[in-house]
Design a protein around this motif. Structure first.
Motif, short mmCIF file in Angstrom:
data_model
loop_
_atom_site.label_atom_id
_atom_site.label_comp_id
_atom_site.label_asym_id
_atom_site.label_seq_id
_atom_site.Cartn_x
_atom_site.Cartn_y
_atom_site.Cartn_z
N ILE A 14 0.83 -1.19 0.00
CA ILE A 14 0.00 0.00 0.00
C ILE A 14 0.87 1.25 0.00
N ALA A 15 1.91 1.25 0.82
CA ALA A 15 2.83 2.40 0.87
C ALA A 15 3.55 2.57 -0.46
N PHE A 16 3.92 1.47 -1.10
CA PHE A 16 4.60 1.54 -2.39
C PHE A 16 3.70 2.15 -3.45
N VAL A 17 2.45 1.74 -3.49
CA VAL A 17 1.51 2.29 -4.47
C VAL A 17 1.28 3.77 -4.22
N ILE A 18 1.11 4.16 -2.97
CA ILE A 18 0.90 5.58 -2.64
C ILE A 18 2.13 6.40 -3.02
N ALA A 19 3.33 5.87 -2.76
CA ALA A 19 4.56 6.58 -3.12
C ALA A 19 4.70 6.70 -4.63
N CYS A 20 4.32 5.66 -5.37
CA CYS A 20 4.37 5.73 -6.84
C CYS A 20 3.40 6.77 -7.37
N ALA A 85 15.73 7.74 6.44
CA ALA A 85 15.01 8.54 5.45
C ALA A 85 15.93 8.87 4.28
N LEU A 86 17.21 9.05 4.56
CA LEU A 86 18.17 9.38 3.53
C LEU A 86 18.25 8.27 2.48
N TYR A 87 18.18 7.02 2.91
CA TYR A 87 18.22 5.89 1.98
C TYR A 87 17.04 5.94 1.02
N TYR A 88 15.85 6.13 1.55
CA TYR A 88 14.66 6.12 0.70
C TYR A 88 14.55 7.36 -0.17
N VAL A 89 14.92 8.51 0.34
CA VAL A 89 14.83 9.74 -0.45
C VAL A 89 15.86 9.73 -1.57
N LEU A 90 17.11 9.47 -1.25
CA LEU A 90 18.15 9.43 -2.28
C LEU A 90 17.96 8.25 -3.23
N GLY A 130 10.21 8.65 -2.62
CA GLY A 130 10.99 7.99 -1.55
C GLY A 130 10.63 8.51 -0.18
N PHE A 131 10.40 9.81 -0.07
CA PHE A 131 10.03 10.38 1.22
C PHE A 131 8.65 9.90 1.66
N ILE A 132 7.70 9.84 0.73
CA ILE A 132 6.36 9.36 1.06
C ILE A 132 6.42 7.90 1.51
N TYR A 133 7.20 7.08 0.82
CA TYR A 133 7.32 5.68 1.23
C TYR A 133 7.94 5.58 2.63
#
Length: 141
Positions: A14-20, A85-90, A130-133
């Protein structure tokens, strides 16, 4: 243990779909603003050719293969339990910046590299996704 695993199996997709979706919204809004700015002042024939080229590139972007780099990022983050957060954003920015390069794999080597504006738009959309996820699922990996 069972319930937390089951919860992760529900929250992560669900988080992946929302982030996409969030990345797509940022990509569309920034991209359309840049397109309008770039096409202002052109003649009608140049604009029609540019729109046709843009639709062809948009079709490649809308294909399901464009989520594979982001899916790989999420899988690595979940398996390694990365909470940064740095991992997912970058990582989100890097996966979307890789898309223009991946779309040019089958083309001749004479094709030029995408412009800096394209890199900025894609990177910004990837950062947002990435930040939303991370906000929804990455903090509790």
């Amino acid at each position: 243990m069972f319930w937390s695993t089951l919860g992760r199996m529900i929250v992560v997709p669900i988080a992946f779909v929302i982030a996409c979706v969030a990345a797509a919204v940022v990509l569309f809004s920034l991209g359309s603003e840049r397109i309008v700015k770039a096409m202002s002042g052109r003649s009608d024939l140049d604009a029609i050719g540019a729109v046709i080229d843009l639709l062809g590139q948009g079709w490649l972007l809308a294909s399901g293969l464009t989520i594979l780099p982001a899916l790989g990022l999420v899988i690595v983050g979940e398996v390694a339990r990365i909470r940064s957060a740095l991992y997912y954003v970058l990582g989100g920015g890097a996966t979307l910046v890789a898309l223009p390069l991946l779309s040019r794999l089958g083309q001749a080597s004479g094709a030029g590299m995408p412009g800096a504006v394209l890199w900025q738009v894609f990177a910004t959309a990837g950062f947002a996704g990435g930040f939303i996820y991370w906000l929804i699922a990455g903090r509790r990996a």
